[in-house]
Structure formats: structure tokens, C-alpha cells
Write a protein that holds these residues in place. Structure first.
Motif, PDB file in Angstrom:
ATOM      1  N   GLN A  10      33.434  25.329  49.727  1.00 37.23           N
ATOM      2  CA  GLN A  10      33.118  25.072  48.317  1.00 37.23           C
ATOM      3  C   GLN A  10      31.632  25.275  48.049  1.00 37.23           C
ATOM      4  N   VAL A  11      30.812  24.797  49.001  1.00 38.45           N
ATOM      5  CA  VAL A  11      29.362  24.947  48.850  1.00 38.45           C
ATOM      6  C   VAL A  11      29.016  26.438  48.789  1.00 38.45           C
ATOM      7  N   ARG A  12      29.660  27.215  49.674  1.00 40.83           N
ATOM      8  CA  ARG A  12      29.397  28.643  49.718  1.00 40.83           C
ATOM      9  C   ARG A  12      29.721  29.307  48.374  1.00 40.83           C
ATOM     10  N   LYS A  13      30.840  28.874  47.783  1.00 36.57           N
ATOM     11  CA  LYS A  13      31.244  29.433  46.489  1.00 36.57           C
ATOM     12  C   LYS A  13      30.189  29.154  45.415  1.00 36.57           C
ATOM     13  N   VAL A  14      29.770  27.892  45.364  1.00 39.58           N
ATOM     14  CA  VAL A  14      28.789  27.507  44.341  1.00 39.58           C
ATOM     15  C   VAL A  14      27.485  28.263  44.560  1.00 39.58           C
ATOM     16  N   VAL A  15      27.037  28.296  45.825  1.00 38.09           N
ATOM     17  CA  VAL A  15      25.766  28.953  46.135  1.00 38.09           C
ATOM     18  C   VAL A  15      25.824  30.442  45.755  1.00 38.09           C
ATOM     19  N   ASP A  16      26.932  31.100  46.121  1.00 38.41           N
ATOM     20  CA  ASP A  16      27.068  32.530  45.807  1.00 38.41           C
ATOM     21  C   ASP A  16      27.022  32.768  44.301  1.00 38.41           C
ATOM     22  N   ALA A  17      27.722  31.906  43.558  1.00 36.87           N
ATOM     23  CA  ALA A  17      27.731  32.053  42.098  1.00 36.87           C
ATOM     24  C   ALA A  17      26.330  31.817  41.528  1.00 36.87           C
ATOM     25  N   CYS A  18      25.609  30.853  42.089  1.00 38.87           N
ATOM     26  CA  CYS A  18      24.236  30.568  41.631  1.00 38.87           C
ATOM     27  C   CYS A  18      23.327  31.768  41.874  1.00 38.87           C
ATOM     28  N   ILE A  19      23.490  32.394  43.040  1.00 42.41           N
ATOM     29  CA  ILE A  19      22.664  33.552  43.375  1.00 42.41           C
ATOM     30  C   ILE A  19      22.898  34.669  42.364  1.00 42.41           C
ATOM     31  N   LYS A  20      24.178  34.800  41.937  1.00 43.32           N
ATOM     32  CA  LYS A  20      24.503  35.827  40.944  1.00 43.32           C
ATOM     33  C   LYS A  20      24.000  35.456  39.557  1.00 43.32           C
ATOM     34  N   GLY A  21      23.488  34.234  39.444  1.00 41.79           N
ATOM     35  CA  GLY A  21      22.919  33.810  38.160  1.00 41.79           C
ATOM     36  C   GLY A  21      23.911  33.118  37.248  1.00 41.79           C
ATOM     37  N   ASP A  22      25.018  32.647  37.830  1.00 45.26           N
ATOM     38  CA  ASP A  22      26.014  31.960  37.009  1.00 45.26           C
ATOM     39  C   ASP A  22      25.472  30.610  36.553  1.00 45.26           C
ATOM     40  N   HIS A  23      25.370  30.493  35.249  1.00 50.57           N
ATOM     41  CA  HIS A  23      24.714  29.325  34.664  1.00 50.57           C
ATOM     42  C   HIS A  23      25.489  28.038  34.908  1.00 50.57           C
ATOM     43  N   LEU A  24      26.817  28.146  34.831  1.00 46.47           N
ATOM     44  CA  LEU A  24      27.650  26.953  34.979  1.00 46.47           C
ATOM     45  C   LEU A  24      27.502  26.357  36.376  1.00 46.47           C
ATOM     46  N   LEU A  66      17.540  30.638  46.836  1.00 46.31           N
ATOM     47  CA  LEU A  66      18.887  30.308  47.280  1.00 46.31           C
ATOM     48  C   LEU A  66      19.519  31.423  48.113  1.00 46.31           C
ATOM     49  N   LYS A  67      19.128  32.655  47.846  1.00 49.85           N
ATOM     50  CA  LYS A  67      19.689  33.782  48.598  1.00 49.85           C
ATOM     51  C   LYS A  67      19.263  33.751  50.061  1.00 49.85           C
ATOM     52  N   ASP A  68      18.180  33.028  50.342  1.00 52.60           N
ATOM     53  CA  ASP A  68      17.713  32.920  51.735  1.00 52.60           C
ATOM     54  C   ASP A  68      18.288  31.708  52.466  1.00 52.60           C
ATOM     55  N   PHE A  69      19.090  30.923  51.748  1.00 49.14           N
ATOM     56  CA  PHE A  69      19.602  29.674  52.333  1.00 49.14           C
ATOM     57  C   PHE A  69      20.421  29.946  53.602  1.00 49.14           C
ATOM     58  N   GLY A  70      21.354  30.899  53.521  1.00 50.22           N
ATOM     59  CA  GLY A  70      22.070  31.349  54.708  1.00 50.22           C
ATOM     60  C   GLY A  70      23.045  30.361  55.315  1.00 50.22           C
ATOM     61  N   HIS A  71      23.260  29.206  54.689  1.00 54.43           N
ATOM     62  CA  HIS A  71      24.242  28.216  55.128  1.00 54.43           C
ATOM     63  C   HIS A  71      24.019  27.730  56.555  1.00 54.43           C
ATOM     64  N   LYS A  72      22.743  27.722  56.968  1.00 53.59           N
ATOM     65  CA  LYS A  72      22.451  27.066  58.248  1.00 53.59           C
ATOM     66  C   LYS A  72      22.040  25.644  57.895  1.00 53.59           C
ATOM     67  N   GLY A  73      22.802  24.696  58.340  1.00 61.49           N
ATOM     68  CA  GLY A  73      22.481  23.313  58.016  1.00 61.49           C
ATOM     69  C   GLY A  73      22.957  22.951  56.615  1.00 61.49           C
ATOM     70  N   SER A  74      22.673  21.697  56.212  1.00 60.98           N
ATOM     71  CA  SER A  74      23.206  21.226  54.939  1.00 60.98           C
ATOM     72  C   SER A  74      22.365  21.727  53.778  1.00 60.98           C
ATOM     73  N   ARG A  81      13.877  19.947  51.593  1.00 58.86           N
ATOM     74  CA  ARG A  81      12.668  20.515  52.204  1.00 58.86           C
ATOM     75  C   ARG A  81      11.846  21.269  51.169  1.00 58.86           C
ATOM     76  N   ILE A  82      12.524  21.954  50.269  1.00 63.55           N
ATOM     77  CA  ILE A  82      11.795  22.657  49.213  1.00 63.55           C
ATOM     78  C   ILE A  82      11.055  21.661  48.318  1.00 63.55           C
ATOM     79  N   MET A  83      11.740  20.573  47.995  1.00 62.05           N
ATOM     80  CA  MET A  83      11.123  19.544  47.148  1.00 62.05           C
ATOM     81  C   MET A  83       9.893  18.946  47.852  1.00 62.05           C
ATOM     82  N   VAL A  84      10.061  18.652  49.149  1.00 62.36           N
ATOM     83  CA  VAL A  84       8.952  18.054  49.897  1.00 62.36           C
ATOM     84  C   VAL A  84       7.770  19.030  49.951  1.00 62.36           C
TER      85      VAL A  84
END
Lengths: 197, 394
Positions: A10-24, A66-74, A81-84
Motif C-alpha cells: 500500500q505504501v508503494r502505491k501511495v508513494v508511486d502516485a505521489c511521485i507522479k504528482g497525484d494530488h489526492l 520521494l523518487k529517491d526513497f527506494g523503499h529501504k526502511g520505513s 530524517r528529512i524533517m530533522v
């Protein structure tokens, strides 16, 4: 749209859609991590306005990278880490970030003071918002070191490198920060004990 | 036993702020403005670099200016019965000081150098007390300085904000100034901002002694709300909705379970009666308004009639009746009268067709003009009446 953030598919789906710029999907991701990331940003700042500035900048970076996230780790860990890093960049830029150094003798005075059992219980019962408020009221230098050591699990050597100070300074600032925070928490508890609401 | 920092960590890590209404909209709003500012900023920076280089080459010694020191609050904890006392101590300035130079630009490309008062952060340890300082002008100690939190710092009008004074103590007096001309004396007031604007909220806390008070100030940004307005008109079973709201960036229309976007909408009605229309607008600030209207419309059935027929069994125009796409959708009651007003044919049901014969005598009706009266009821319960003339050809 309900997302189980433990489910990697599910995370992968959301992340992929976000990378494509899906606003929802971006909205879903933003809303899911807003609360936790605001806490992270609050710890590094003086007030909510500053925290929200960092949160804003952090999320901009999250969506860019987000495109560099690569689904390694949570995903949460990665966003955090980005926020910090955004927060550290922010505090580095501050002109009032000066690290007082102190001698070994002074550090001995900072030895861990112990708590009464009922005091410990009262800290546990304290509203977390209040604890965050107290962390915010540490001086910028104390706050930075305290956050990196306690919450980001960094060693004093890593903190020293990150903030461009020496290890001794990191150690002494941490000790002082802790003692300061304790003092604030304890005096708060005492005040409440005496007050009748 | 758990260490202090472990308890703090555990509590904070398990904590999460609730999602704030409008935070995502606000994120996008700010992102849009940032994008616009970027170009303006970039050009300013370039001009800035050029002027700095020029100035440094000519008068480098100007960058160093005297600094001033600040006074820091020192918290001293006394005993249990008296919560806290405030003392302001003179503190030695130490060597940590920073000077900073900012360069301002004016449109005519002339530049001036402004000196920001350099901030000096001092730290001094006296017995159990340590000093704290913040860059935000006021030095802050936690309990004996006015301080408050609010449940939201921005939102759309009307915005209700819950303020919470963090400052506590016996005999504390609270004075709130909400920045819109109203005040309050409670400790944790709720205030409603009716109009858009930027408001400075002041909390002044007065302590036991009459002359001791401190103030905290924070800002509330309230955005103006749009007003949802629309017109509509009906033509041929189609309602045309048109927005009358200006400065909206998004329009949504909703009838029954249909949603569409856009500043106008053509909606095909299927029955007479009331339709509930919801019209939702959103402005650039992310504020929205909804207008709900019941519109009453009458539905005209798509039923057609010929004006002549020839019942001669040749397969062409042998019957007269209402012409529809789907007979099973309707129930008709049809009466045909001759010139004298006598009913020569009637039928109930569907399809309704007249073969040109007198229903009672079974004889062919003579050629001429006849009058029809038809009541049609469709499956949605719509009822329409039709009447007119039909020419019988022989």
C-alpha cells in the motif's frame, strides 16, 4: 482513502502516485504524517510558527525527493530524517546559536539528580504538549544538542561534527540542557501541586 | 529506574498532534506563493552580491560595529509554598558574539548598509541556576513569564480559537487582547474571529505584586471566506447553473449523486419537482463556502405527435398515438373526440394507438379533423397532459 502504513504494498502505491504528482495521494500522505512530524519540528523550534515553517519546507523536500526513497526502511523514518535535516539546517542558520563551553568541574555539578517516586509519576501524567513546550524553551544550543542526542540517537562525536563544535562542548551542553529541562519540569510539578483548580 | 531523558523521549515519541483542519490547503497555498517569490528573490540576490562586492572593495571597515549585551532572566527556585520568583541579574558578557551585516536594496539600485544590532548570547552559571536566552527579543523563563498556546494560528473566517495560558500561579491576573478590539480576563478564553485579517494577540499576566507583569504576543492569520452565489435557468429539461462568485479558484456542483467542477453546469432533469443543489466554492486562500438551494422545475416529457394519419393498412401511418422512444416507460390515457365532441376512441395503457375506427361501433371513422386528449405518466411518476388536433386521411 484508508492506507495501512505498515503494509509495504500500500505504501508503494501511495508513494508511486505521489511521485507522479497525484494530488489526492499527496494529501493522504501529508495528513498521515502531519501530527508526528509537527512534534519533530516543534522540538527544534521556539514556537509553532517556526515549527510550521520547517514542516512546510520539510514536506516540500519530501515530495521532491520521494523518487529517491527506494523503499529501504520505513517511510516514516525516511520522512522524519528529512524533517530533522531541515530543522538542523534551520538552527545552523540561526544567529543566536552559540555553544557555551564549560570546564570539567562544572560538569560534575550536573550529575544526575534523582527523583521521588511521586515526582516520576507526575512527569508520566504530565501533558506531553507541556513537555514539548519546555523543550522549546531551552536555549537554541541546548535544544539542538538535547534533541540530537536523545531523540535522534546521535553520539556526541556525530553531534560535534554536525554542529561544528567539539565533543566536550556537545557533552557539556547536553548535561546543562538536561538539567535545565529537569528544573523546568520539577518546578512546574511543584507549582501544580500547590495550586487548587 | 528509568532515566529522566528516557521518560521524556518515550512521552514525546508516542505523542502526535491532531491533524489541523486546513493544514494541507495551507501547505499548497504557501507553496504557490513561494514559487512566485523565488524569481523575485533570485534577482534581488544577484544584485545584492554585486553591490556587496563593490562595497567591500571600497569600504571594508564599515562592516564592524559595536554591539550591546542583553539581560537574561535567571530562575531561582525557592521553596514549595511560593512557586517562583523572578530576578533580573546583570550578567557579564562573554566572548560569544556575532555580528551580522544585512544589505537592503531599493528599486533604483542604490543600496544602503544596515547594521542589525548584533546579538550577544551570554551564559552564566550561578549555583543551580542556568541562563536561557532566545532570539525573539524577550528572554523567556517558563513559569513567571506570560506565555500561551493556541489551538490554531490560521484559518478561514469565522475562526474560533482556543487560547490557553501556560503561565500559572496563585493570584495571577490575565488580560487578553485579541487584536480585533475585544479583550477577556479568563485564563483560557475561546475567541471567534469573524473577519479576515492578521491579528496580534496579547496576553498580559500580572503577578501578586501590582507592578509586576509580562506580556506575550502571537499572531493569528484569518483568511476571508468567499460567498457562494449562483443563478439558474431552465430550458428543454436542462437547467443551466452559472456561478456569480468572484475570485473563486474552484467550483463544485452537486445534485443528487452527481458532482461536477466548473463555473457553470448544464444539468438534465428527469422529473418535475424539487431538486436540491449544492454549490461549493473555494478561493485562493483555501477557504470555501457552500450554497444550498432547492429549485422547483417542471419536466416536459419527450413525447411527440403527428398531425395526420391514414388508417388504410398499408403499413405507413396507419395509427395515431404518442410517439416515444420506449413505450414501456409510459402509461397513457388517450381519448379521441370528433367535431361534435363525441368520444369515438379511448384507451388506457401502452402503447396507445388509434386505428381510425369508432371503438363502440367498430366502423371506420370518416376523414376529417379529430381532437386528442392524452394523459401520460412515466415510470418516475411524472404526469403530463397533451391535447391537439389530428387529421384523419382516407
Amino acid at each position: 482513502m484508508k492506507v495501512n502504513w505498515q503494509d509495504t504494498e500500500q505504501v508503494r502505491k501511495v508513494v508511486d502516485a505521489c511521485i507522479k504528482g497525484d494530488h489526492l495521494n499527496q494529501e493522504v500522505l501529508y495528513k498521515a504524517f502531519f501530527g508526528k512530524m509537527l512534534v519533530v519540528c516543534m522540538r527544534y523550534t521556539y514556537n509553532k510558527e517556526e515549527a510550521e515553517d520547517i514542516l512546510q519546507e520539510g514536506f516540500v523536500k519530501v515530495f521532491q525527493k520521494l523518487k529517491d526513497f527506494g523503499h529501504k526502511g520505513s517511510l516514516e523514518g525516511w520522512i522524519r530524517r528529512i524533517m530533522v535535516n531541515t530543522a538542523i539546517d534551520f538552527i545552523r542558520k540561526r544567529k543566536d546559536l552559540s555553544f557555551p563551553s564549560s570546564t570539567e568541574n562544572e560538569m560534575d555539578l550536573m550529575a544526575d539528580s534523582t527523583f521521588e517516586d511521586d515526582e516520576l509519576e507526575q512527569i508520566l501524567e504530565m501533558k506531553t504538549e507541556m513537555i514539548i513546550h519546555f523543550i522549546q524553551h531551552l536555549s537554541p544550543a541546548y535544544k539542538a544538542v538535547f534533541n540530537l542526542f536523545v531523540f535522534e540517537n546521535m553520539t556526541h562525536a556525530e553531534i560535534a561534527e554536525q554542529l561544528n563544535i567539539n565533543i566536550g562542548t556537545s557533552k557539556s551542553n547536553y548535561a546543562k540542557a538536561k538539567s535545565k529541562l529537569k528544573e523546568m519540569v520539577l518546578s512546574y510539578i511543584k507549582t501544580y501541586k500547590n495550586e487548587t483548580f | 529506574m528509568k532515566r529522566f531523558e528516557d521518560i521524556i523521549k518515550e512521552k514525546v515519541e508516542n505523542f502526535e498532534y491532531p491533524y489541523e483542519q486546513g493544514a494541507w490547503e495551507n501547505y499548497n497555498r504557501r507553496r504557490r506563493t513561494q514559487k512566485i517569490k523565488k524569481w523575485g528573490l533570485a534577482s534581488t540576490v544577484i544584485i545584492g552580491i554585486i553591490t556587496t562586492v563593490v562595497l567591500i572593495l571600497t569600504k571594508p571597515e564599515k562592516a564592524v560595529m559595536p554591539f550591546h549585551s542583553k539581560q537574561n532572566n535567571v530562575i531561582i527556585t525557592t521553596n514549595n509554598s511560593i512557586p517562583l520568583n523572578t530576578q533580573v541579574n546583570e550578567i557579564k558578557t562573554n566572548k560569544d558574539k556575532q555580528t551580522q551585516t544585512t544589505i537592503n536594496h531599493q528599486e533604483n539600485n542604490q543600496s544602503t548598509i544596515k547594521q542589525e544590532s548584533p546579538q550577544t548570547v551570554t551564559n552564566n552559571i550561578t549555583d543551580l541556576s542556568t541562563t536561557m536566552s532566545e532570539n525573539n527579543a524577550q528572554n523567556t523563563s517558563t513559569l513567571n513569564t506570560a506565555s500561551f498556546t493556541k489551538n490554531s494560528s490560521q484559518g478561514c473566517a469565522p475562526l474560533e480559537v482556543q487560547f490557553t495560558a501556560i503561565t500559572t500561579g496563585k493570584n495571577c491576573q490575565y488580560l487578553w487582547n485579541f487584536g480585533d478590539g475585544t479583550t477577556a480576563n479568563e485564563k483560557n478564553p475561546i475567541h471567534l474571529y469573524k473577519k479576515g485579517g492578521k491579528y496580534n494577540v496579547y496576553l498580559t499576566v500580572q503577578w501578586n505584586e501590582k507592578d509586576k507583569y509580562t506580556t506575550d504576543v502571537q499572531t493569528i492569520q484569518v483568511y476571508n471566506k468567499p460567498t457562494a452565489l449562483f443563478d439558474y435557468s431552465l430550458e428543454n429539461n436542462t437547467v443551466r447553473f452559472e456561478s456569480r462568485t468572484k475570485q473563486a479558484i474552484s467550483h463544485k456542483w452537486l445534485i443528487e449523486d452527481t458532482i461536477v467542477n466548473g463555473s457553470y453546469w448544464k444539468f438534465d432533469i428527469t422529473h418535475s419537482g424539487k431538486y436540491m443543489v449544492q454549490y461549493i466554492v473555494e478561493n485562493a486562500d483555501g477557504c470555501s463556502d457552500t450554497s444550498i438551494k432547492d429549485i422547483n422545475v417542471s419536466y416536459k416529457m419527450p413525447v411527440q405527435f403527428a398531425n395526420a394519419f391514414s388508417p388504410d393498412n398499408d403499413g405507413i401511418n396507419d395509427f395515431f398515438g404518442p410517439q416515444v422512444i420506449d413505450y414501456s416507460y409510459y402509461q397513457f390515457t388517450m381519448n379521441i373526440f370528433n367535431k361534435t365532441g363525441k368520444c369515438v376512441f379511448y384507451t388506457k395503457g401502452s402503447p396507445a394507438l388509434w386505428d381510425g375506427n369508432d371503438k363502440e361501433t367498430k366502423q371506420s371513422c370518416p376523414a376529417g379533423i379529430y381532437i386528442y386528449k392524452i394523459i401520460a405518466v412515466d415510470k418516475k411518476g411524472n404526469k403530463n397532459e397533451f391535447s391537439g388536433q389530428i387529421k384523419l386521411l382516407r
